[in-house]
Write an enzyme that holds these catalytic residues in place. Structure first.
Site, short mmCIF file in Angstrom:
data_model
loop_
_atom_site.label_atom_id
_atom_site.label_comp_id
_atom_site.label_asym_id
_atom_site.label_seq_id
_atom_site.Cartn_x
_atom_site.Cartn_y
_atom_site.Cartn_z
N ARG A 276 0.82 -1.21 0.00
CA ARG A 276 0.00 0.00 0.00
C ARG A 276 0.86 1.27 0.00
O ARG A 276 0.52 2.26 -0.64
CB ARG A 276 -0.95 0.00 1.20
CG ARG A 276 -1.90 1.20 1.20
CD ARG A 276 -2.93 1.13 2.31
NE ARG A 276 -3.98 0.19 1.99
CZ ARG A 276 -4.22 -0.91 2.66
NH1 ARG A 276 -3.48 -1.21 3.71
NH2 ARG A 276 -5.21 -1.72 2.33
N ALA A 277 1.99 1.22 0.69
CA ALA A 277 2.85 2.41 0.75
C ALA A 277 3.36 2.78 -0.63
O ALA A 277 3.44 3.97 -0.99
CB ALA A 277 4.02 2.15 1.69
#
Length: 667
Positions: A276-277
């Site tokens: 997700r980052a």
């Protein structure tokens, strides 16, 4: 960048303004978490964002804000195909109160209409109101776990599903999630922390001139809000136009392979979990380029995106300090910049690769002789405790924390939702029914029908629906888990101050603090040593504050056990007035010795019996060590009316602890 928020214009909150504006440009960034001390205008800044969002077109009469250009095919108010009339309205900012019910968040079936008229009438909740707008949660770290779970599901899927009381509803719920929090009141669960695309830390300026300007503007607003708004209307309009222009440019922004490699390398270098980052950084860097009017993502965009998207994703537990090593970030970006530096500086570290610094074999210049290591002063890392005067020893580091066994309060409570002790809560398994006290929140359908059935003929029922009166409604009673107040009472006296043993004790308390964080408890810390006891930390939801106080805890002196117990009893008395529904669990960490004051043993016994008289649950962690043991901690536990466990039995995977649990159940 011009200033969008007049109240925060002069307190150095550039990152906050930028993060909010980037989400206005690209809602796909994933929202903002604003962390900061009280009184730093966090909420004011967030509320100002809604005025900068472009208006949205919605299908006329649709309670779920469907887009007329692409209506939701599953909309409960649909179908909207082909779309009819539409209207334009400002983007909404919907606020989710910390104490909101599940029905208020996701919506609910109109029970009385359903039973009386035989129709399924669904009332939308806050998730439906926030669709295509902003969902704002103030004090998001205090949000109840069951609401967090619902919020996570909706944020992940872009839709809300309601399956309850015979109704099945699905509707779109795509929103910009913005939360504010004061870390002093406790940290967020990691699952929710990761859902926020960006995070920023805010703090009030320490510059007098800036603080004066803030006060001046606040007073001007209070005197004449309309004139104040007019004064800033021009700049607000310019920002709104810039947001619109950036949104239009966004699809044209190119994220090249070089920038993507920098993003991936940065996330890998900082060991963030999942992917997700990487995605958030890519979207943020693209939005930064569009905000600056560019169609190419630059290295500076990637760097700024990392500073906003990574700090909160690097935390593994509540005791890790948030933040990012900017030197490491710059080195990573430079390494993957694609530039050839061989001609510019063939050996950036100088001859020998040491950057001009003394090498291990350079003798005294390295301040460490042959091995280059700095020699510690007496009492620093050499195992010899330093004396701080009056027999006090310097603080020692805590041993590595472990997974602690579950300690709980016996009986059934009615406190705030959590994960420790049994309690009657709004969520959990249904155990019975009762008449509602106030608003009906959880209908027990069978009990309601049973209460109404005998009266149908007398009420003249003629249609298919039941004739329901208010007195017929029954509230479901449910059993779940509550959070408790875990009050640590830690013996820091000389009898506990053997350096190795105190390190183990601190490690055990740290393990229990981690357990309290995971179970959503409040914690407090009382310490006693010398001739008195003190409240090192009043009851709070911030377990990291308790860990910080524990780390700096000095030791030495006599053992005023009675003073420690009396101080803890006083803390509980005051807290009972503030939060009467929250039950307490006292964790006394001691070897049981009492040496402070006149008749220390007898006085400690009388103090302990106060807890037993009040029915306070307690656990004594017996820290006595050595081949000869006096069993004094067990005696204190009996006076308290609680149980005693050794440091080894405190571990969840301890064989001794498992055996003791089996023996206790058998008895």
């Amino acid at each position: 960048m011009s200033t969008p928020f007049p109240f925060t214009a002069v307190v150095g909150q550039d990152d906050l303004r930028l993060a909010l504006l980037l989400n206005a440009v690209s809602p796909a960034v994933g929202g903002v978490l604003v962390r900061g001390e009280k009184g730093t205008a966090k909420s004011t800044a967030v509320r100002a964002l809604s005025a900068l969002l472009p208006a949205v077109d919605v299908v006329a009469g649709c309670r779920f804000s469907c887009d007329p250009a692409a209506p939701d095919p599953a909309c409960p108010d649909g179908p909207h195909n082909p779309p009819g009339a539409f209207e334009s309205r400002p983007a909404r900012m919907v606020e989710l109160p910390v104490g909101a019910s599940e029905d208020r968040l996701v919506g609910a079936l109109d029970i009385e209409r359903a039973l009386a008229e035989g129709v399924k009438a669904f009332e939308p909740g806050l998730l439906a109101d926030a669709h295509r707008g902003i969902l704002y949660v103030d004090e998001v770290n205090l949000l109840h776990d069951h609401l967090v779970d619902l919020l996570l599901d909706a944020a992940a899927m872009g839709a809300s599903y309601v399956e309850r009381e015979g109704v099945s509803v699905r509707h779109a719920a795509r929103f910009l999630l913005v939360g504010t929090m004061n870390p002093e009141e406790g940290e967020l669960r990691p699952q929710l922390l990761d859902r926020f695309g960006l995070t920023v830390e805010v703090a009030a300026s320490r510059e007098p001139d800036q603080r004066v300007e803030v006060v001046r503007r606040r007073l001007a607003y209070d005197d004449d809000p309309a004139q104040f708004a007019t004064r800033w209307a021009g700049e607000e309009s310019a920002l709104r136009q810039r947001v619109v222009a950036a949104r239009e440019l966004l699809p044209s922004v190119r994220l090249g392979d070089g920038a993507l490699r920098q993003i991936a390398a940065t996330c890998a270098a900082f060991e963030v979990d999942g992917m997700r980052a990487d995605i958030v950084m890519a979207r943020t860097a693209t939005a930064l380029a569009a905000w600056d009017g560019r169609t190419e993502v630059l290295a500076e965009d990637v760097r700024q995106a990392a500073l906003l998207a990574l700090p909160h994703r690097r935390r593994r537990n509540p005791f890790d300090a948030p933040g990012l090593d900017e030197d490491k970030l710059d080195r990573t970006l430079e390494e993957f910049s694609g530039e050839d530096r061989s001609d510019d500086d063939p050996d950036p570290d100088g001859p020998g690769g040491g950057g001009g610094q003394p090498q291990p074999d350079e003798g005294p210049q390295g301040d460490g002789g042959a091995d280059g290591a700095a020699r510690p002063e007496a009492g620093e890392g050499d195992g010899v405790p330093r004396q701080a005067g009056g027999g006090e020893q310097a603080p020692v580091r805590a041993a590595e924390p472990f997974r602690a066994k579950v300690l709980s309060v016996p009986g059934i409570g009615e406190g705030a939702a959590g994960r420790r002790s049994r309690a009657r809560t709004e969520h959990g398994r249904t155990t019975g029914a009762r008449r509602p006290r106030g608003a009906l929140t959880k209908l027990h359908l069978a009990a309601t029908v049973q209460a109404a059935a005998p009266h149908q003929r007398a009420r003249g029922r003629s249609g298919p629906g039941l004739v329901i009166r208010r007195d017929d409604l029954r509230q479901a009673t449910r059993e779940g888990r509550e959070g408790n107040l875990v009050l640590f009472v830690v013996d820091a006296s000389g009898s506990m101050a053997a350096r190795q043993r105190m390190s183990a004790v601190k490690g055990a308390v740290l393990s229990l603090l981690l357990d309290a964080y995971q179970r959503r408890d409040k914690v407090g810390l009382v310490t006693f040593r010398g001739s008195a006891a003190e409240v090192a930390l009043p009851p709070t939801s911030s377990v990291d504050a308790a860990a910080a106080r524990l780390e700096s805890l000095p030791t030495g002196g006599r053992t005023p056990l009675a003073a420690g117990l009396l101080k803890a009893h006083d803390v509980l008395r005051v807290e009972r007035l503030r939060d009467p529904a929250r039950r307490a669990l006292v964790v006394l960490v001691t070897d049981g010795r009492a040496t402070g004051g006149p008749e220390p043993v007898a006085l400690a016994g009388r103090a302990a019996r106060l807890f037993a008289a009040d029915g306070v649950a307690s656990v004594v962690v017996d820290c006595e060590s050595g081949p000869v043991r006096l069993g004094l901690a067990g005696q204190v536990a009996r006076e308290l009316g609680g149980t005693a466990v050794t440091l080894d039995e405190l571990r969840a995977d301890s064989i001794a602890g498992l055996v003791k649990d089996v023996q206790r159940r058998a008895a």
